[in-house]
Every structure is written in structure tokens, then in C-alpha cells.
Design a protein around this motif. Sequence first.
Motif, PDB file in Angstrom:
ATOM      1  N   SER A 274      -1.384  10.132   5.921  1.00  0.00           N
ATOM      2  CA  SER A 274      -0.591   9.306   4.996  1.00  0.00           C
ATOM      3  C   SER A 274       0.667  10.007   4.497  1.00  0.00           C
TER       4      SER A 274
ATOM      5  N   VAL B 208       1.215 -12.836   4.880  1.00  0.00           N
ATOM      6  CA  VAL B 208       2.265 -13.098   5.860  1.00  0.00           C
ATOM      7  C   VAL B 208       1.579 -13.410   7.187  1.00  0.00           C
TER       8      VAL B 208
ATOM      9  N   ALA C 286       1.938  -3.323   6.607  1.00  0.00           N
ATOM     10  CA  ALA C 286       0.675  -4.002   6.298  1.00  0.00           C
ATOM     11  C   ALA C 286      -0.547  -3.142   6.629  1.00  0.00           C
TER      12      ALA C 286
ATOM     13  N   GLY D 178       0.821  -1.213   0.000  1.00  0.00           N
ATOM     14  CA  GLY D 178       0.000   0.000   0.000  1.00  0.00           C
ATOM     15  C   GLY D 178       0.853   1.259   0.000  1.00  0.00           C
ATOM     16  N   ILE D 179       0.321   2.306   0.558  1.00  0.00           N
ATOM     17  CA  ILE D 179       0.990   3.613   0.499  1.00  0.00           C
ATOM     18  C   ILE D 179       2.390   3.543   1.098  1.00  0.00           C
ATOM     19  N   THR D 180       2.518   2.888   2.262  1.00  0.00           N
ATOM     20  CA  THR D 180       3.833   2.898   2.916  1.00  0.00           C
ATOM     21  C   THR D 180       4.758   1.824   2.339  1.00  0.00           C
TER      22      THR D 180
ATOM     23  N   ALA E  27      -8.605   9.256  -0.103  1.00  0.00           N
ATOM     24  CA  ALA E  27      -9.159  10.541  -0.570  1.00  0.00           C
ATOM     25  C   ALA E  27      -8.050  11.557  -0.863  1.00  0.00           C
ATOM     26  N   ARG E  28      -6.803  11.174  -0.741  1.00  0.00           N
ATOM     27  CA  ARG E  28      -5.631  11.899  -1.263  1.00  0.00           C
ATOM     28  C   ARG E  28      -5.315  13.230  -0.573  1.00  0.00           C
ATOM     29  N   GLN E  29      -5.943  13.471   0.562  1.00  0.00           N
ATOM     30  CA  GLN E  29      -5.653  14.705   1.310  1.00  0.00           C
ATOM     31  C   GLN E  29      -4.268  14.587   1.926  1.00  0.00           C
TER      32      GLN E  29
ATOM     33  N   TYR F 173      -7.524  -5.094   0.390  1.00  0.00           N
ATOM     34  CA  TYR F 173      -6.532  -6.149   0.186  1.00  0.00           C
ATOM     35  C   TYR F 173      -6.360  -6.415  -1.310  1.00  0.00           C
ATOM     36  N   GLN F 174      -5.443  -5.698  -1.914  1.00  0.00           N
ATOM     37  CA  GLN F 174      -5.052  -5.918  -3.299  1.00  0.00           C
ATOM     38  C   GLN F 174      -3.710  -5.238  -3.476  1.00  0.00           C
TER      39      GLN F 174
ATOM     40  N   GLU G 291       2.364  -9.286  -0.829  1.00  0.00           N
ATOM     41  CA  GLU G 291       1.036  -8.681  -0.719  1.00  0.00           C
ATOM     42  C   GLU G 291      -0.011  -9.787  -0.600  1.00  0.00           C
ATOM     43  N   ARG G 292      -0.890  -9.631   0.368  1.00  0.00           N
ATOM     44  CA  ARG G 292      -1.891 -10.685   0.579  1.00  0.00           C
ATOM     45  C   ARG G 292      -2.991 -10.667  -0.481  1.00  0.00           C
TER      46      ARG G 292
ATOM     47  N   GLY H 146      -3.065  -1.775  -2.037  1.00  0.00           N
ATOM     48  CA  GLY H 146      -3.770  -1.527  -0.777  1.00  0.00           C
ATOM     49  C   GLY H 146      -4.787  -0.399  -0.902  1.00  0.00           C
ATOM     50  N   ARG H 147      -4.824   0.434   0.123  1.00  0.00           N
ATOM     51  CA  ARG H 147      -5.808   1.520   0.137  1.00  0.00           C
ATOM     52  C   ARG H 147      -5.343   2.745  -0.635  1.00  0.00           C
TER      53      ARG H 147
HETATM   54  C1  LIG Z   1     -11.863   5.801   1.806  1.00  0.00           C
HETATM   55  C2  LIG Z   1     -10.533   6.203   2.385  1.00  0.00           C
HETATM   56  C3  LIG Z   1     -10.138   7.526   2.318  1.00  0.00           C
HETATM   57  C4  LIG Z   1      -8.888   7.903   2.850  1.00  0.00           C
HETATM   58  N1  LIG Z   1      -8.483   9.190   2.700  1.00  0.00           N
HETATM   59  C5  LIG Z   1      -7.270   9.567   3.138  1.00  0.00           C
HETATM   60  C6  LIG Z   1      -6.801  10.893   2.915  1.00  0.00           C
HETATM   61  O1  LIG Z   1      -7.467  11.725   2.291  1.00  0.00           O
HETATM   62  N2  LIG Z   1      -5.590  11.228   3.384  1.00  0.00           N
HETATM   63  C7  LIG Z   1      -4.835  10.354   4.093  1.00  0.00           C
HETATM   64  O2  LIG Z   1      -3.768  10.758   4.552  1.00  0.00           O
HETATM   65  N3  LIG Z   1      -5.245   9.094   4.317  1.00  0.00           N
HETATM   66  C8  LIG Z   1      -6.442   8.673   3.843  1.00  0.00           C
HETATM   67  N4  LIG Z   1      -6.861   7.384   4.043  1.00  0.00           N
HETATM   68  C9  LIG Z   1      -6.003   6.473   4.812  1.00  0.00           C
HETATM   69  C10 LIG Z   1      -4.932   5.855   3.919  1.00  0.00           C
HETATM   70  O3  LIG Z   1      -5.513   5.093   2.923  1.00  0.00           O
HETATM   71  C11 LIG Z   1      -4.009   5.017   4.786  1.00  0.00           C
HETATM   72  O4  LIG Z   1      -3.456   5.818   5.782  1.00  0.00           O
HETATM   73  C12 LIG Z   1      -2.877   4.428   3.975  1.00  0.00           C
HETATM   74  O5  LIG Z   1      -3.338   3.674   2.902  1.00  0.00           O
HETATM   75  C13 LIG Z   1      -1.990   3.591   4.888  1.00  0.00           C
HETATM   76  O6  LIG Z   1      -0.960   3.039   4.123  1.00  0.00           O
HETATM   77  P1  LIG Z   1      -0.414   1.601   4.489  1.00  0.00           P
HETATM   78  O7  LIG Z   1       0.604   1.258   3.484  1.00  0.00           O
HETATM   79  O8  LIG Z   1      -0.004   1.607   5.893  1.00  0.00           O
HETATM   80  O9  LIG Z   1      -1.660   0.667   4.400  1.00  0.00           O
HETATM   81  P2  LIG Z   1      -2.532   0.166   3.094  1.00  0.00           P
HETATM   82  O10 LIG Z   1      -2.472   1.219   2.069  1.00  0.00           O
HETATM   83  O11 LIG Z   1      -3.779  -0.242   3.672  1.00  0.00           O
HETATM   84  O12 LIG Z   1      -1.662  -1.057   2.593  1.00  0.00           O
HETATM   85  C14 LIG Z   1      -1.451  -2.204   3.369  1.00  0.00           C
HETATM   86  C15 LIG Z   1      -1.254  -3.380   2.430  1.00  0.00           C
HETATM   87  O13 LIG Z   1      -0.790  -4.477   3.176  1.00  0.00           O
HETATM   88  C16 LIG Z   1      -1.453  -5.649   2.762  1.00  0.00           C
HETATM   89  N5  LIG Z   1      -1.430  -6.591   3.873  1.00  0.00           N
HETATM   90  C17 LIG Z   1      -2.091  -6.490   5.050  1.00  0.00           C
HETATM   91  N6  LIG Z   1      -1.800  -7.527   5.851  1.00  0.00           N
HETATM   92  C18 LIG Z   1      -0.929  -8.302   5.170  1.00  0.00           C
HETATM   93  C19 LIG Z   1      -0.282  -9.522   5.455  1.00  0.00           C
HETATM   94  N7  LIG Z   1      -0.463 -10.122   6.633  1.00  0.00           N
HETATM   95  N8  LIG Z   1       0.500 -10.069   4.506  1.00  0.00           N
HETATM   96  C20 LIG Z   1       0.710  -9.458   3.316  1.00  0.00           C
HETATM   97  N9  LIG Z   1       0.104  -8.296   2.996  1.00  0.00           N
HETATM   98  C21 LIG Z   1      -0.697  -7.714   3.911  1.00  0.00           C
HETATM   99  C22 LIG Z   1      -2.831  -5.156   2.397  1.00  0.00           C
HETATM  100  O14 LIG Z   1      -3.478  -6.058   1.523  1.00  0.00           O
HETATM  101  C23 LIG Z   1      -2.514  -3.827   1.742  1.00  0.00           C
HETATM  102  O15 LIG Z   1      -2.294  -3.949   0.371  1.00  0.00           O
HETATM  103  C24 LIG Z   1      -8.066   6.950   3.501  1.00  0.00           C
HETATM  104  C25 LIG Z   1      -8.481   5.630   3.575  1.00  0.00           C
HETATM  105  C26 LIG Z   1      -9.692   5.240   3.001  1.00  0.00           C
HETATM  106  C27 LIG Z   1     -10.100   3.811   3.052  1.00  0.00           C
END
Ligand SMILES: Cc1cc2nc3c(=O)[nH]c(=O)nc-3n(C[C@H](O)[C@H](O)[C@H](O)COP(=O)(O)OP(=O)(O)OC[C@H]3O[C@@H](n4cnc5c(N)ncnc54)[C@H](O)[C@@H]3O)c2cc1C
Lengths: 202, 576
Positions: free
Chosen positions: B553, B272, B309, B17-19, B125-127, B115-116, B38-39, B119-120
Motif C-alpha cells: 500500500s 460506479v 476502486a 480507500g487508501i489510493t 494492518a498498516r505495514q 465497502y464504506q 464511493e459505493r 475502504g480497507r
Molecule cells: C485485513 C487487511 C490487512 C491489510 N494489511 C495491509 C498492510 O499491513 N500493509 C499493506 O500495505 N496493505 C495491507 N492491506 C491491503 C490494503 O488494505 C490495500 O492494499 C489498500 O486498501 C488498497 O487501497 P485501494 O484504495 O486500492 O483499495 P481500498 O482501500 O479497498 O478502497 C477501494 C474503495 O473503492 C470502493 N469501490 C469499489 N468499487 C467501486 C465502484 N464500482 N464504485 C465506487 N466505489 C467503489 C470501495 O468501496 C472502497 O472504499 C490489508 C488489507 C486487509 C483487508
Amino acid sequence: MTEQTMQYDPTRRNFLRICCVSGVPIGLAACAPAVTGEAGAWALTKRSSGSFFDAEQMSVLSDMAELIIGDGPWPSASDADCVTFLDDMLGEWGGPILKARLSRLPAQLNRFSIRQQLRSYVYLDQPVRAQLLADYDELAFSDRNSEASVSYREFKSLVLKIYNTSTEMNSDYVRVPGTYFGDLSETQQLGLVRDKSEGLAT
Amino acid sequence: MSTQADADFDAIVVGSGITGGWVAKELCERGLKVLVIERGRHLDHPSEEYTDGEAPWELEYRGLVPDYLAENNRYEMMRRKRHIYRNEHRQFFVDDAEHPYSYPEDRPFMWTRGYQLGGRSLTWARQCYRWSQQDFDANRKDGHGSPWPIGYDDLAPWYDKVENFVGISGNSDGIDTLPDGDFLKPWEMSCAEELVAANLRMERPDRPMIIGRCANLTEEHEPARELGRGVCQARSTCSRGCVYGAYFSSLSATLPAARRTGNLTLVTDATVESVVYDDTLRKVTGVRVIHTRDRERRTFSGRMVFLNAGSLNSVHLLLNSRTRQYPSGLANSSGMLGSYIMDHFGGSGASGDVPGLDDRYAFGRRPVGIYVPNYRQEQLDDADFLRGYGFQGGAQQRKSERPNGNGPGIGSDMWERGKNGPRWRMSLFMYGEMLPNQDNRASLHPTKTDRYGTPLLHLDCEGRDNEKKMRAQGAKDAVDLLTAGGCTNVREIAPEPNAFVMLGERTHEMGGACMGADPRSSVVNSWCQTHDIANLFISDGAVMASCGTANPSLTYMALSGRAAHHAADLLQEGKL
Ligand SMILES: Cc1cc2nc3c(=O)[nH]c(=O)nc-3n(C[C@H](O)[C@H](O)[C@H](O)COP(=O)(O)OP(=O)(O)OC[C@H]3O[C@@H](n4cnc5c(N)ncnc54)[C@H](O)[C@@H]3O)c2cc1C
Ligand code: SF4
């Protein structure tokens, strides 16, 4: 209206079943004079069976949708194919509870008609039908708990969702605006819509 | 599966995902061989699953989520978030029935997941807002949570790098609590927003309203162009994917950047299950995965592991990685793993008519709203709580030509009802900072497991007194802002003062493996490196020691880039 409720009345079930629309083919014009004395009351357009609803249900629901959207300088419910679309979608889209609710709705409305007007819905004149549905609508929104209210409100909400997403209601839809302007005169805005919409705008 | 991979890797990144995308890009660009696991399923960019080009009448079921799903209690939490419960992007959201988690019956938690691959980042919403020094000082100042071991200056260079790569639109507003960056041209405010913002500049100069800053490309931007990303077309269909790649996602930006180095290996459909720890080496050596298609289990090995994750899933993984040395979860010598779960919270706000603009119109669908940054932290004379809040919202043209089926009236009555009031209406929704509270916890459920036998994550969290007081004041402030801004017919949105404050509603869940200088009270150090295990890093929201008020984010990305860069240094210096 205040003493009316939308609760289902099981003690009257058999009597009402005899009168209800789903038991009497809507197109059975021969019955009309006997019940209403006026053939002109048969304004309900007879529909053929759809993918989910039967012909009678289609006829009543289409009529209801027509009255909900109403007449005016806007597309009608049938222009926007509201009930046909719902009927096509419902089989695979709807759950058993919603399907049962929407199937029962014509009969529920009919019971209401019999109570209020002492006649089946299909035998009512169009203006009376419109008033009856307006009353039904008011009741459905004031008494939200009964099964009949839930059925009606779900139907209305679906009709409106389908209506608002139809091509007819989106003649000014611009698929790719390209940019955003937040302060335009009406003429400027219409000009952009004309230039950029897909020829649906008039 | 995208690719089969058996080799040893320099780094394993869990989550795309994002991180995870940021860590992968940074490490690959430093020349490291990186495996991203990625799960979820593989998606290309652009993907066949995108529906961004479809007009309302072309959407399957007109965008209505199949009713039988609700009747079967599927997507339980997504259904509560009515505005996102839409069929055209449902494929990018997790169904709780398929991936259950648990919470006390009277304290639900809304966990919105995707979960794709990507990720998210597909649906966010990209703020994007930087944190200010005030945010990093908060814990130290009022004594709640673990004090941040870093400040704004530590993160500023990484905010610059991230913004430059992502492409963020916005104004330089010169607000102390919301540092400026190097932005692409801002979106235009609507006439109604301009009017309210101008009135506030006069009436409430300490509470400015600005156009939102967001990760949509408002103009050509070289780092984005190199990756084939185009300029935003103001369609506002972003949560369905974007064939132009005009908003930032891992799929359109970081993963392609990592891939072009030739150092990236991607494995999808692989969950994982736990991190492998070697008691003798005192290091992690890899991860155990379950292939979701055939349930086959296998281990991947790597010289370091990054958990990305998505906050709660990273915490879950660590809790589920119990060893002899770490019986309550890996890297949990502090006992703090799972504590201090946070989210922004809302529930209050206001809306009002903006009069005098009935002959003014907008064109295009702007993918961002307005923002009132946190002004409360320093203005507490009339308040009885700690910390502050901001508002997000916008002014919309009333769609009076569209009747609405949720109220009474049929025919012309219904149409008339829709026409009440002036053309423009403005809304504000509060985003509050909750206090870090150790009792807001994630743990493993003692008995319930998922389909693979992994204990479910149990979330026991709620907003407490401070949050309730803040929420009540937030509603009053929103009314005041709109009134001072010149709105009429202002309607307060204020829940019952004691109503439950559910976490997760703002989709900004964070905490659980907090950052801190003291290994006795925090899980990671200032580099997102676990205190206990040198080659284990966590750089998603789990490390947040407080939650601030700004969407998080951008800060997660800056933390991830910085942590990955540091980890690469350590690896190259032979220190891991
Ligand atoms: C509708 C919506 C609007 C949002 N708007 C904003 C916004 O405007 N501004 C903002 O700052 N944030 C926003 N967010 C929050 C933002 O999406 C998250 O903060 C951000 O995606 C977090 O990044 P991440 O990489 O930690 O997690 P994710 O982007 O959720 O990625 C995690 C990834 O890990 C994978 N994963 C999880 N568990 C496992 C495992 N055990 N094994 C392998 N893979 C795994 C998941 O499938 C996923 O692909 C929004 C979220 C949503 C849902
Ligand atoms: S608004 Fe912009 S970023 Fe969003 S889908 Fe449309 S073109 Fe893509």
C-alpha cells in the motif's frame, strides 16, 4: 473406552428417551433414591429456565461448564457466567443447527452416562461425573466426526471463549496502555498494570 | 448520500480507500474540483461504528460473529481467514453473499473487501515498506511480466512525501533491499524478538530481523496533528477504527486534508457501473453510477477520471465499460486488461519457543510485528525458483493463564496443557513474490450477474510451480531462522508440496491493468495514465507489473500521489 463410540444409536432411542435428563426434571429429588439409592448424588444445582435453554438443559450445561473450567485458583464457570451468557446470546446469535446441537447435548451426555455408568448423568456423584465428562471430552476429540462430538466441542469452545472474555478473566486488562514495553521484570509489569488497569486488578 | 453533486468536475475519483484518498488529496491541493464516488456508506471520523474503546467483555456477543451467518453460508471467505473473522469489525468487511464474485470451483480466490467511505484503509494492518530497485528490476531480469518503466528513483520523492504525511514508525536499518525513509520513532522489540534478532545478526548476518514499519503514530507529528490525529496508545484494536486517528486511514487523514481545501465533493452509496467514453473525442467524459439505496442510475461528468476502486474492482469496471472501439473493455487495445493478477502468497513458516526469558514480561499491545525483508532474490544457491520472499511475525508471551477450548482436557488437565513450554513463543510467516503470469486472469462471467445486472467478476488464478517450490523452501528457511535465532521446540508450518496456492489470502491482490512502456503489452504508462485514453488514470494496485514481497500500500500511495500530481500538471497545461 476404546470400544465406545459417540455415534447416535437410533435403535435405543426410545429406551434412552425415558432415561434422559431432558425427560426427567433434574430437581425431582424423589426419583433419586429409587434410581441411585443415595440422595447425596444430587449435587447438580437446579437452574431455572433461561432465555433459550429449559431448566434441565441449563442445569446440565452449567454443570458441564463448571467441570470443564474446573476448580482452582481461577474464576469458576459460574463466576464468569458462562452458560447464562451463552443462553442469553444464543436465541438471536445462534443458527438453527447450533441451537439444535446444543439443545441435544445434555441428552447425548446422558446417553453416554447410561452406557458407561448405567445411570443418568444427574444421578452420578460429582467425582464420577467429572471422570465421565473427562472421558466424553477425550472421545470427542479423538472421534471428531460424530454429531455428539461436534456438539460437545462447539459447546466447550463457546464456554471457553465466553470465559476468557469475561471481566473475571480480564482483571488485568488495560484499556489504554499508552505505550509498549517489551522487556520488564514481573514487578515492573505488575506495577504498570496496577496503575493503568481499571481497578479490576487485585 | 454525503452530498448531491451535478456539476462538472475537474476530476472524478472512483473509490475512497487508501489510493482514492491520496488522489483526492493531491488533486484538491492542486486546486482542482474533485468528485470522489464511493459505493459504500458514509462514515464520519471518529465514527459511531468504531468499537476500538470496548473491552473484551463489552463487545457485542463478545466479538463472536453470529453463528446463523455461517449457517447461511455468509462471509464465506472471511470465515476462512479465522483471525479476522470477528464481530467487532465485521461491519467494515464485505459479505461475499451480498457482493458475489466467481471463481472455478477447484481454484477459489479469497477477495477481502471493505465497502464504506475509507475502504480497507480502516482495517488494514498498516505495514509500510518501500520497494527497492531490485523489485523494479525483477520483470526485466527474468523475463516474466511487463518490465517496469519506472525505478526506485522515480518513486523515492513520493515515498518521502507519503511517509511524511502518513507518519510511519521504524528504524533506519540500512538494508539494500528495503530502503530507509524518514521515520517516526520505532516500536520497541520484545525481549524475545531482541534475543532472536541478536542471534541472527551473528549466525545469519545476511538475513536481518527488524521491527516492523507501520502507519501508527508513535509520537507527535505535525502534519498529523494539524488534522487532529493523536499519538498511538498501544491498544492494538486498530481494525475497529481509532478514535484518536492514530493510525493512517483515508477517514482520518487524506479525506480531511482534501476536504479542508474546499475542493472536494463526496458522493457515497453510489456504485460506479462503467466509465463513459466518447468515441469521437477519444476521451472519457464521466462515469455511470447506480445509487445503491434507490437503484437510480445517473451520470457524473468530469474532465478526467481516476480509478481507485481497489485493484480488482478497477479492472472489473474497465471490463464492464465496453464500447464500439473497445469491445473487450475500455483501454484494452493491448488485450492485457485482466491479465497478470497477483498476490503475495504464504502458507509456510515456523514457530518456536524462546527460552531463558520466563522472568521477562511485556506491557501494552504493540500494533506491529517484526519483519525479515526479502533476502532470497540474491541467495539462490540452494533454491530452484525465481525471486524471493520475506517473513513477518513476532514473539508473543504465552497466555498460559488462559485455557483454550480447542483441544482435549477438562479442569486442571486443560489448564496444565496451556502451561507447557517457556513464556515466549515466536512465529514467522512467509510472504512470497509470485511470478506475474498472464494466465492468472480476471474476466466478466458470461452469464452470472449481480443484483444490478452487472456481470460478476470471474477470477481464475493460482500459484504455480515456482510458488510451490518457494513455499517449500520458505518453511525450511523459517525453521533455520528460528533455530539459528536460538529457539527450541521449533515447529515447521509446511503445507503439502502440491497443495493449491490460493491467491488473495494475503489481501494484497494486484495487477490486471499493468504498467509498462509498451502499449502492446501493458495498460498504463509510467504515470498510471492509460496508453489508450489520455484522461483515464488507474492508480491502485491494478497497475502493478510485479508484486515484490513487501506489503504494497505504501507503493500504491506513492504511485497515486505521483500520478495525480502529473495529471494535474497535464490538465493545467491543457494537455488532457
Ligand atoms: C485485513 C487487511 C490487512 C491489510 N494489511 C495491509 C498492510 O499491513 N500493509 C499493506 O500495505 N496493505 C495491507 N492491506 C491491503 C490494503 O488494505 C490495500 O492494499 C489498500 O486498501 C488498497 O487501497 P485501494 O484504495 O486500492 O483499495 P481500498 O482501500 O479497498 O478502497 C477501494 C474503495 O473503492 C470502493 N469501490 C469499489 N468499487 C467501486 C465502484 N464500482 N464504485 C465506487 N466505489 C467503489 C470501495 O468501496 C472502497 O472504499 C490489508 C488489507 C486487509 C483487508
Ligand atoms: S493501537 Fe494505536 S492506532 Fe491502533 S487503535 Fe489503538 S491507539 Fe489507535
